[in-house]
Design a protein around this motif. Structure first.
Motif, PDB file in Angstrom:
ATOM      1  N   CYS A  89      -9.886  -1.123  -4.855  1.00 18.21           N
ATOM      2  CA  CYS A  89      -9.256   0.135  -4.417  1.00 18.21           C
ATOM      3  C   CYS A  89      -9.538   1.255  -5.428  1.00 18.21           C
ATOM      4  O   CYS A  89      -9.237   1.118  -6.612  1.00 18.21           O
ATOM      5  CB  CYS A  89      -7.754  -0.078  -4.263  1.00 18.21           C
ATOM      6  N   PRO A  90     -10.110   2.380  -4.971  1.00 18.72           N
ATOM      7  CA  PRO A  90     -10.461   3.445  -5.921  1.00 18.72           C
ATOM      8  C   PRO A  90      -9.321   4.412  -6.232  1.00 18.72           C
ATOM      9  O   PRO A  90      -9.441   5.228  -7.140  1.00 18.72           O
ATOM     10  CB  PRO A  90     -11.587   4.187  -5.180  1.00 18.72           C
ATOM     11  N   ALA A  91      -8.225   4.312  -5.481  1.00 21.14           N
ATOM     12  CA  ALA A  91      -7.160   5.309  -5.645  1.00 21.14           C
ATOM     13  C   ALA A  91      -6.047   4.773  -6.528  1.00 21.14           C
ATOM     14  O   ALA A  91      -5.531   3.673  -6.286  1.00 21.14           O
ATOM     15  CB  ALA A  91      -6.600   5.676  -4.273  1.00 21.14           C
ATOM     16  N   ASP A  97      -5.961  -1.839   5.038  1.00 13.71           N
ATOM     17  CA  ASP A  97      -5.859  -0.370   5.068  1.00 13.71           C
ATOM     18  C   ASP A  97      -4.972   0.141   6.208  1.00 13.71           C
ATOM     19  O   ASP A  97      -4.644   1.316   6.246  1.00 13.71           O
ATOM     20  CB  ASP A  97      -7.248   0.264   5.164  1.00 13.71           C
ATOM     21  N   CYS A 103      -2.999   6.478  -0.844  1.00 16.70           N
ATOM     22  CA  CYS A 103      -4.178   5.886  -0.198  1.00 16.70           C
ATOM     23  C   CYS A 103      -5.093   6.981   0.360  1.00 16.70           C
ATOM     24  O   CYS A 103      -4.621   7.965   0.933  1.00 16.70           O
ATOM     25  CB  CYS A 103      -3.709   4.979   0.933  1.00 16.70           C
ATOM     26  N   ILE A 104      -6.391   6.798   0.169  1.00 13.25           N
ATOM     27  CA  ILE A 104      -7.338   7.801   0.680  1.00 13.25           C
ATOM     28  C   ILE A 104      -8.063   7.274   1.928  1.00 13.25           C
ATOM     29  O   ILE A 104      -9.094   7.811   2.336  1.00 13.25           O
ATOM     30  CB  ILE A 104      -8.349   8.216  -0.404  1.00 13.25           C
ATOM     31  N   ASP A 105      -7.575   6.189   2.484  1.00 12.87           N
ATOM     32  CA  ASP A 105      -8.092   5.644   3.751  1.00 12.87           C
ATOM     33  C   ASP A 105      -9.586   5.325   3.723  1.00 12.87           C
ATOM     34  O   ASP A 105     -10.287   5.551   4.710  1.00 12.87           O
ATOM     35  CB  ASP A 105      -7.790   6.610   4.910  1.00 12.87           C
ATOM     36  N   CYS A 106     -10.028   4.786   2.602  1.00 18.29           N
ATOM     37  CA  CYS A 106     -11.457   4.470   2.517  1.00 18.29           C
ATOM     38  C   CYS A 106     -11.780   3.107   3.127  1.00 18.29           C
ATOM     39  O   CYS A 106     -12.939   2.784   3.356  1.00 18.29           O
ATOM     40  CB  CYS A 106     -11.913   4.496   1.065  1.00 18.29           C
ATOM     41  N   ALA A 107     -10.752   2.274   3.333  1.00 17.18           N
ATOM     42  CA  ALA A 107     -10.885   0.955   3.969  1.00 17.18           C
ATOM     43  C   ALA A 107     -11.686  -0.046   3.143  1.00 17.18           C
ATOM     44  O   ALA A 107     -12.065  -1.103   3.646  1.00 17.18           O
ATOM     45  CB  ALA A 107     -11.483   1.076   5.363  1.00 17.18           C
ATOM     46  N   GLN A 108     -11.915   0.249   1.878  1.00 15.43           N
ATOM     47  CA  GLN A 108     -12.650  -0.726   1.052  1.00 15.43           C
ATOM     48  C   GLN A 108     -11.865  -2.021   0.900  1.00 15.43           C
ATOM     49  O   GLN A 108     -12.433  -3.097   0.809  1.00 15.43           O
ATOM     50  CB  GLN A 108     -12.930  -0.124  -0.328  1.00 15.43           C
ATOM     51  N   CYS A 109     -10.531  -1.913   0.860  1.00 14.27           N
ATOM     52  CA  CYS A 109      -9.686  -3.103   0.711  1.00 14.27           C
ATOM     53  C   CYS A 109      -9.917  -4.078   1.870  1.00 14.27           C
ATOM     54  O   CYS A 109     -10.022  -5.286   1.670  1.00 14.27           O
ATOM     55  CB  CYS A 109      -8.219  -2.700   0.622  1.00 14.27           C
ATOM     56  N   ALA A 111      -2.541   3.142  -5.293  1.00 12.96           N
ATOM     57  CA  ALA A 111      -2.471   3.051  -3.833  1.00 12.96           C
ATOM     58  C   ALA A 111      -2.192   1.626  -3.361  1.00 12.96           C
ATOM     59  O   ALA A 111      -1.579   1.421  -2.321  1.00 12.96           O
ATOM     60  CB  ALA A 111      -3.766   3.548  -3.211  1.00 12.96           C
ATOM     61  N   LEU A 112      -2.656   0.645  -4.143  1.00 14.76           N
ATOM     62  CA  LEU A 112      -2.547  -0.740  -3.678  1.00 14.76           C
ATOM     63  C   LEU A 112      -2.196  -1.627  -4.863  1.00 14.76           C
ATOM     64  O   LEU A 112      -2.836  -1.540  -5.921  1.00 14.76           O
ATOM     65  CB  LEU A 112      -3.896  -1.174  -3.087  1.00 14.76           C
ATOM     66  N   ARG A 142       0.859  -1.208   0.000  1.00 16.83           N
ATOM     67  CA  ARG A 142       0.000   0.000   0.000  1.00 16.83           C
ATOM     68  C   ARG A 142       0.881   1.239   0.000  1.00 16.83           C
ATOM     69  O   ARG A 142       1.804   1.351   0.807  1.00 16.83           O
ATOM     70  CB  ARG A 142      -0.908  -0.012   1.243  1.00 16.83           C
TER      71      ARG A 142
END
Ligand code: SF4
Ligand code: SF4
Length: 356
Positions: free
Chosen positions: A292-294, A272, A255-261, A297-298, A250
């Protein structure tokens, strides 16, 4: 006073710029799950085809040599993991390729190699039981709108069960001398261990049927119940995967820290909160990467953030299998050296054969 209502749209969790002024919204489509599905379906289909060929092969001897004749598919030995372990020990201690169920060892080595290179990808990309288990818990989630998770105090000891089972198998196999392994595999039971396994599924005892039904129900309720808690083969692959240079990594800046992962991770890992996922539970399924939307990021990557694309993973798995099985065939270490007369003699008396 009327209550204030907040409506969160996807745009709210997708900021378009980071502190270092880089756009973060992912552009291209992630196709990791399409590649994974393709490999899972191909491997499941291959296993069904191997199972059918083997059932027809056995039926030929059950019917006294009448009917359709198929040659025995060596790939069926992928379902004999203990024979694979025994043969691996035999090979390592004697330097000789075992003549009974050598494909069990070859496939074990191929799956271990895949795990060492691509994490525990055997479980999430190849294993037919893993594929069925995944379909079952996803069905359960659709049906019941959720899967359940055990509290940590129960989850942790349950997770150790698969390692305990693995340790028991290792203890049994490592304690056997090469002569004892050869004697076991050349015994009537060892010679037709694959046919015994087919009979186990064809003539399920009440106890076995109840156990399988319980596992099915538990798999509907809990994600990967069998794989997470009970599968010693997966435990072995997970330990091998600890050596893998490929890891989910990561980029904390993107990373936008959305925690979707973390929400989609079938292994329930808190992706996350990690920079690099080292866990033996990570199967390299890339579900976290797909969601992951960013941008950037991952990713599944080698050290120095060298990304492994899904098609490279799919091709790599195929190449490892082809090279190792091809080499074994070339070396004459693929087919069991069991004459037809042995099957003619042993299959009719299979019910009387017991574990030596
Ligand atoms: S961390 Fe990512 S790749 Fe590993 S198991 Fe979880 S979702 Fe799959
Ligand atoms: S790495 Fe996880 S937390 Fe970060 S943006 Fe991607 S999905 Fe969200």
């Amino acid at each position: 006073m009327s209550p204030v209502s907040f409506k969160i749209t996807p745009m709210d969790i997708m900021p378009t710029f980071h502190s270092h002024n880089k756009p973060v919204r992912k552009t291209g489509q992630d196709n990791s799950q399409a590649w994974r599905r393709l490999i899972q379906i191909l491997f499941l289909g291959l296993n069904v085809w191997i199972g059918l060929q083997f059932a027809i092969f056995v039926h030929y001897f059950e019917s006294g040599g009448s009917g359709v004749r198929f040659s025995r598919p060596p790939g069926v030995e992928g379902w004999l993991p203990i024979a694979g372990l025994m043969n691996l020990k035999y090979f390592l201690t004697t330097g000789s390729v075992p003549s009974i169920h050598p494909a069990a060892m070859v496939l074990l080595v191929a799956f271990l190699s895949i795990s060492i290179i691509f994490r525990k990808a055997f479980c999430s990309w190849l294993c037919p039981i893993g594929t069925i288990s995944e379909a079952v818990w996803k069905f359960g989630r659709k049906l019941l709108k959720r899967n359940w998770v055990f509290p940590r105090a129960i989850d942790l000891p349950l997770r150790s069960l698969k390692y305990i089972l693995l340790a028991l198998f290792f203890y049994a196999v490592v304690g056997m001398s090469s002569d004892a392994i050869a004697a076991f595999l050349w015994s009537p039971y060892g010679l037709v261990a694959d046919v015994k396994m087919l009979y186990f599924f064809r003539h399920l005892s009440e106890f076995a049927a109840a156990t399988l039904a319980s596992l099915l129900v538990l798999s509907v309720l809990f994600q990967n119940f069998w794989c997470r808690y009970l599968c010693p083969y997966g435990a072995l692959m997970g330990l091998a995967a600890l050596l893998s240079p490929a890891k989910i990594r990561r980029n904390t800046e993107r990373c936008i820290d959305c925690a979707q992962c973390s929400r989609v991770c079938p292994a329930l890992l808190r992706v996350d909160t990690l920079v690099t996922v080292h866990s033996a539970e990570c199967t390299g399924c890339m579900e976290c990467v797909a969601v992951c939307p960013a941008d950037g990021a991952l990713q599944l990557a080698l050290p120095m953030n060298r990304r492994i694309s899904p098609w490279v993973m799919a091709a790599g798995i195929g190449i490892i299998l082809t090279v190792i099985i091809g080499f074994a065939r070339w070396e004459g270490a693929w087919k069991s050296n069991i004459p037809d007369s042995t099957y003619e003699r042993l299959i009719p008396q299979l019910d009387q054969l017991t574990h030596p």
